[in-house]
Design a protein around this motif. Structure first.
Motif, PDB file in Angstrom:
ATOM      1  N   LEU A  61       0.838  -1.204   0.000  1.00  0.00           N
ATOM      2  CA  LEU A  61       0.000   0.000   0.000  1.00  0.00           C
ATOM      3  C   LEU A  61       0.875   1.257   0.000  1.00  0.00           C
ATOM      4  N   PHE A  62       1.976   1.211   0.754  1.00  0.00           N
ATOM      5  CA  PHE A  62       2.931   2.327   0.759  1.00  0.00           C
ATOM      6  C   PHE A  62       3.476   2.552  -0.658  1.00  0.00           C
ATOM      7  N   GLY A  63       3.866   1.442  -1.327  1.00  0.00           N
ATOM      8  CA  GLY A  63       4.383   1.539  -2.693  1.00  0.00           C
ATOM      9  C   GLY A  63       3.350   2.072  -3.665  1.00  0.00           C
ATOM     10  N   LEU A  64       2.083   1.639  -3.497  1.00  0.00           N
ATOM     11  CA  LEU A  64       1.005   2.105  -4.373  1.00  0.00           C
ATOM     12  C   LEU A  64       0.738   3.593  -4.163  1.00  0.00           C
ATOM     13  N   SER A  65       0.722   4.038  -2.913  1.00  0.00           N
ATOM     14  CA  SER A  65       0.499   5.459  -2.615  1.00  0.00           C
ATOM     15  C   SER A  65       1.635   6.314  -3.169  1.00  0.00           C
ATOM     16  N   LEU A  66       2.873   5.831  -3.033  1.00  0.00           N
ATOM     17  CA  LEU A  66       4.029   6.556  -3.567  1.00  0.00           C
ATOM     18  C   LEU A  66       3.946   6.655  -5.089  1.00  0.00           C
ATOM     19  N   SER A  67       3.625   5.543  -5.744  1.00  0.00           N
ATOM     20  CA  SER A  67       3.541   5.509  -7.198  1.00  0.00           C
ATOM     21  C   SER A  67       2.438   6.425  -7.722  1.00  0.00           C
ATOM     22  N   GLU A  68       1.286   6.407  -7.068  1.00  0.00           N
ATOM     23  CA  GLU A  68       0.170   7.242  -7.513  1.00  0.00           C
ATOM     24  C   GLU A  68       0.445   8.721  -7.267  1.00  0.00           C
ATOM     25  N   THR A  69       1.139   9.022  -6.168  1.00  0.00           N
ATOM     26  CA  THR A  69       1.517  10.411  -5.899  1.00  0.00           C
ATOM     27  C   THR A  69       2.460  10.923  -6.980  1.00  0.00           C
ATOM     28  N   CYS A  70       3.437  10.105  -7.346  1.00  0.00           N
ATOM     29  CA  CYS A  70       4.385  10.477  -8.407  1.00  0.00           C
ATOM     30  C   CYS A  70       3.676  10.637  -9.754  1.00  0.00           C
TER      31      CYS A  70
END
Length: 317
Positions: A61-70
């Motif tokens: 979920l951390f990786g998904l949030s980071l990717s979507e923010t970018c």
């Protein structure tokens, strides 16, 4: 006959179709962007600072949030600038760079969601051996594979498109450098390029969706074998947030990238793309926060820490 590009800049014509709505769109999109950043950063901070959330599910979920923010940072700031600017031009290299990073991050999101479905299957299938199978190393390798596969496919798409010749029109009927609006400007756009620019996004969307579907078929079969209704409810509830996010993400993305394209479909695609690039990253943290007590508790702690920090800062001044 045009054998090389004579166009060096494109015009992002998208929102010029709605001149009377540009001020309203700026306010709405700017507010949404700030909310996206705050909500996703809050989710990432909660996961990082809360020891109880240091599990494989929250790692993804951390990786998904980071990717979507970018991904939103690649599109929305430029979109906001164009809404305020008379000149909506973008250079050919900048257009290629925007396309590369956006589709790399969007593909990465799909692969991460597939990894999350495998994680949920492993948690339900082997609860006693879950932490042995989903070790930190395995999670890190799955995350790295998602990023590498996403950007590799994006590189193939970008190279294929920007090796074409752009000679006459430079008006992109969109608010960013999307595949269809760009390739339709190319002079030497052939059936080969049409197949390549359809197959690569379809491979990401359909391939990862098949993996997610297979995981959930096995999850349903496992859950139906559970003797207690309470156990079945608990198992399904751990998957509900992920299923909601998958439905939203794949629903919008499939409509935009998998249906047949025509020159008159760009306006409709653009409106759907606004929803996809603004609404989806906004809904993901909300869905996981509303449906998860652990996340709610961690977010409250983060909020309390922020309030205490600012109250101490004001006292010192």
């Amino acid at each position: 006959m045009c054998n090389h590009s004579t166009v060096h800049t494109f015009l992002l014509w998208g929102f010029s179709s709605f001149p009377e709505l540009q001020n309203i769109l700026f306010v709405v999109i700017f507010s949404s962007h700030v909310t996206i950043l705050l909500s996703n950063v809050s989710v990432m901070a909660a996961i990082k600072l809360s020891q109880s959330l240091h599990t494989p599910m929250y790692f993804f979920l951390f990786g998904l949030s980071l990717s979507e923010t970018c991904a939103t940072m690649v599109i929305i700031p430029r979109m906001l600038a164009d809404l305020l600017s008379e000149s909506k031009t973008i250079s050919l290299p900048a257009c290629a760079t925007q396309m590369f990073f956006f589709f790399g991050l969007a593909s990465n999101n799909c692969f991460i969601m597939a990894a999350m479905s495998y994680d949920r299957y492993t948690a339900i299938h082997s609860p006693l051996h879950y932490h042995i199978r989903m070790t930190r190393k395995v999670c890190f390798e799955l995350m790295m594979a998602s990023w590498m596969a996403g950007f590799l496919i994006s590189l193939c798409i970008t190279v294929t498109i920007f090796n074409l010749s752009f000679c006459d029109s430079n008006n992109i009927q969109h608010f960013f450098c999307d595949i269809s609006p760009v390739v339709h400007l190319a002079r030497d756009y052939t059936s080969y390029h049409k197949i390549a620019t359809f197959v690569l996004p379809a491979f990401v969307l359909v391939g990862t969706f098949i993996l997610i579907t297979i995981s959930y078929i096995f999850i349903v079969l496992l859950v139906m074998k559970m003797p207690s209704a309470k156990g079945r409810y608990k198992a399904f509830s751990t998957c509900s947030s992920h299923l909601t996010v998958v439905s939203i993400h794949y629903g919008f993305a499939s409509y935009i990238y998998l249906r047949p394209k025509g020159s008159d479909s760009f306006r409709e695609d653009m409106l759907m793309a606004v929803t996809y690039t603004v609404l989806t990253p906004l809904l993901n943290p909300i869905v996981y926060s509303l449906r998860n007590r652990e996340m709610q508790t961690a977010l409250r702690k983060v909020l309390d820490s922020v309030i205490k920090f600012f109250s101490q800062l004001t006292k010192t001044h």
